[in-house]
Design an enzyme around this catalytic site. Sequence first.
Site, short mmCIF file in Angstrom:
data_model
loop_
_atom_site.label_atom_id
_atom_site.label_comp_id
_atom_site.label_asym_id
_atom_site.label_seq_id
_atom_site.Cartn_x
_atom_site.Cartn_y
_atom_site.Cartn_z
N PHE A 153 -79.09 6.48 -35.37
CA PHE A 153 -80.40 6.89 -34.83
C PHE A 153 -80.78 8.32 -35.21
O PHE A 153 -81.95 8.68 -35.19
CB PHE A 153 -80.41 6.76 -33.29
N SER A 230 -71.05 6.05 -35.35
CA SER A 230 -69.96 6.60 -34.53
C SER A 230 -68.60 6.17 -35.07
O SER A 230 -68.50 5.21 -35.85
CB SER A 230 -70.14 6.13 -33.09
N CYS A 285 -74.43 15.10 -37.00
CA CYS A 285 -73.00 14.88 -37.27
C CYS A 285 -72.37 16.15 -37.82
O CYS A 285 -71.15 16.26 -37.86
CB CYS A 285 -72.83 13.75 -38.25
P1 NAD Z 1 -73.71 3.90 -33.57
O1 NAD Z 1 -72.35 3.76 -34.13
O2 NAD Z 1 -73.94 3.52 -32.15
O3 NAD Z 1 -74.74 2.98 -34.41
C1 NAD Z 1 -74.91 3.14 -35.80
C2 NAD Z 1 -75.36 1.83 -36.41
O4 NAD Z 1 -74.31 0.86 -36.32
C3 NAD Z 1 -76.56 1.17 -35.75
O5 NAD Z 1 -77.35 0.59 -36.76
C4 NAD Z 1 -75.94 0.11 -34.84
O6 NAD Z 1 -76.79 -1.00 -34.65
C5 NAD Z 1 -74.70 -0.30 -35.62
N1 NAD Z 1 -73.52 -0.64 -34.82
C6 NAD Z 1 -73.10 -0.07 -33.66
N2 NAD Z 1 -71.90 -0.57 -33.31
C7 NAD Z 1 -71.55 -1.45 -34.25
C8 NAD Z 1 -70.42 -2.30 -34.46
N3 NAD Z 1 -69.39 -2.32 -33.60
N4 NAD Z 1 -70.40 -3.10 -35.54
C9 NAD Z 1 -71.43 -3.09 -36.42
N5 NAD Z 1 -72.52 -2.30 -36.29
C10 NAD Z 1 -72.58 -1.50 -35.22
O7 NAD Z 1 -74.19 5.39 -33.86
P2 NAD Z 1 -75.49 6.14 -33.32
O8 NAD Z 1 -75.31 6.43 -31.87
O9 NAD Z 1 -76.71 5.43 -33.77
O10 NAD Z 1 -75.39 7.51 -34.16
C11 NAD Z 1 -74.68 8.64 -33.73
C12 NAD Z 1 -73.30 8.66 -34.33
O11 NAD Z 1 -73.38 8.66 -35.75
C13 NAD Z 1 -72.54 9.94 -33.99
O12 NAD Z 1 -71.21 9.60 -33.72
C14 NAD Z 1 -72.66 10.78 -35.24
O13 NAD Z 1 -71.65 11.74 -35.42
C15 NAD Z 1 -72.59 9.73 -36.28
N6 NAD Z 1 -73.14 10.20 -37.53
C16 NAD Z 1 -72.29 10.49 -38.54
C17 NAD Z 1 -72.78 10.99 -39.73
C18 NAD Z 1 -71.86 11.33 -40.86
O14 NAD Z 1 -72.36 11.71 -41.89
N7 NAD Z 1 -70.56 11.23 -40.71
C19 NAD Z 1 -74.16 11.18 -39.89
C20 NAD Z 1 -75.01 10.86 -38.83
C21 NAD Z 1 -74.48 10.37 -37.66
#
Ligand code: NAD
Length: 499
Positions: A153, A230, A285
């Site tokens: 998001f 995440s 992130c």
């Molecule tokens: P999230 O993991 O809840 O969701 C990310 C995406 O994965 C969404 O499209 C969601 O629908 C999908 N998803 C969620 N759980 C899943 C599962 N078990 N299996 C398959 N798909 C799944 O993350 P969020 O809350 O949207 O974003 C924030 C997180 O993203 C934070 O932890 C942040 O640090 C991380 N992030 C990392 C980077 C990086 O470059 N490392 C960049 C941006 C955000």
Amino acid sequence: MDDIIKPVPIYVDGQWSISPTTGWQQIVDPTTNAPIAKVPFCSRGEIERAVAAAHQAFLAWRQTPIGERARLMLRYQALLKQHHDELAAIVSQETGKVMADAKGDVWRGIEVVEQAANVPSLMMGEHLENVAPEIDCYSLRQPLGVCVGITPFNFPAMIPLWMFPLAVACGNSFVLKPSERVPLTAVRLVELFYQAGAPDNLVQLIHGGQAQAECLYTHPEVKAVSFVGSVGAAQAIYRGASNALKRVQALGGAKNHLVVMPDANKEEVLNALVGASIGAAGQRCMAISVVIWVGNSRTWLLELAARLSKITPGISDENAAYGPLISAQAKQRVEDLIATAEQEGASLLLDGRGFSHPSRPNGNWLAPSLIDDVSTDMTVYQQEVFGPVLLSMKTTSLSDAIDIVNRNPCGNGTSIFTSSGAAARRYQHGIEVGQVGINVPIPVPLPYFSFTGWKQSFYGDLHTYGKQAVQFYTETKTVTTRWFDGDDDSEVNMTIALK
Ligand code: NAD
């Protein structure tokens, strides 16, 4: 669900449409929690159609000359620039980011599209003559097929743009599933992509959550999976997609430390800490979530607290420093972590709970929090907070600081502030983190390089964007050639034929 709320469209099999699914979720404006749209959770049948259409598009697109693919990226880049503010407004509406942050989100994505326009140079192979008598050898790069992107998001423009432009420039087709919390920006990105002249079906856009992601990353026709989110989801997707024998790059969460040496420039340190910790409400992130004061640099802590205490969140029109958290649940989670930190013995120098915006009291607001006397066994240290909260720790030496950072399971980004080249060199060499800033608080690489998180912040081999992404989205073919001279007449025959 209320029929008045605008449904978010999908792009599947050559057309924009409203999904016939029965599963929908509300999208809310985080500054008010009022609904702004509803997002479909696509059915397996829709996902099957999206992948099948993407596969058909790939078969034609892989034959398209690379210069034409590059020119599509040039046109797309120009359109994105033209619509920069409009895109930023959509980002701002669905994430609550203030416009300055939202514009940065779009701009960092545009930079990757610029890089994708360099694909002819990036995809070039290698050639070596006479690897054995009269035998030459060369390698070339070919696209994989249907690639998939699953995005979070917090950067609704930048992160999809990390993925599909490079994948497509390399000759692949793509299916994008953006975060179910912020699907509106992705719709506009894909609309503009077709407006730039992309052939039908090259990029499919479906919506949903975990089940839709699983359906995509296990699909037999899908060749590669790019994920950002995440840690838990990155681990699940890395395991699940690898088990389904896909190529995977899965970027996870973070816990980024900034180490302050006593010889650092105080003004630069304080400015850097303010912007890097609470910018975008800490929902980056690469946000700095822990400051480690080495030696007497800690005397600057109260000055930092004074600066942070003057900052309040708000909406774009007010030129606020940052916006609300993405959801009421996210806000509650961060508030609980602050409470737990106090119970576990940390000192709340600034407590951001209880802030209410005068004109938008129902938003997910949190003012900056600064928590001192944090130790590595505390819950607030062990979890990714993802809010406008800065943790403060102290050490007596650089070695101890390096040890703390290296024991953290995440390895996305880190930074050191110092005027000593020797200290900086030692930090850069010894730190087990993939992106290091030296007097730079948020060291996000420009797309000429790749975004290289380590440890729990990244699962896979080839990182996102830059040269590594071109390797990720292509397969190498190596050709060994040997040509025989024909009989004596062949040269004569060829000369005649050429006349
Ligand atoms: P999230 O993991 O809840 O969701 C990310 C995406 O994965 C969404 O499209 C969601 O629908 C999908 N998803 C969620 N759980 C899943 C599962 N078990 N299996 C398959 N798909 C799944 O993350 P969020 O809350 O949207 O974003 C924030 C997180 O993203 C934070 O932890 C942040 O640090 C991380 N992030 C990392 C980077 C990086 O470059 N490392 C960049 C941006 C955000």
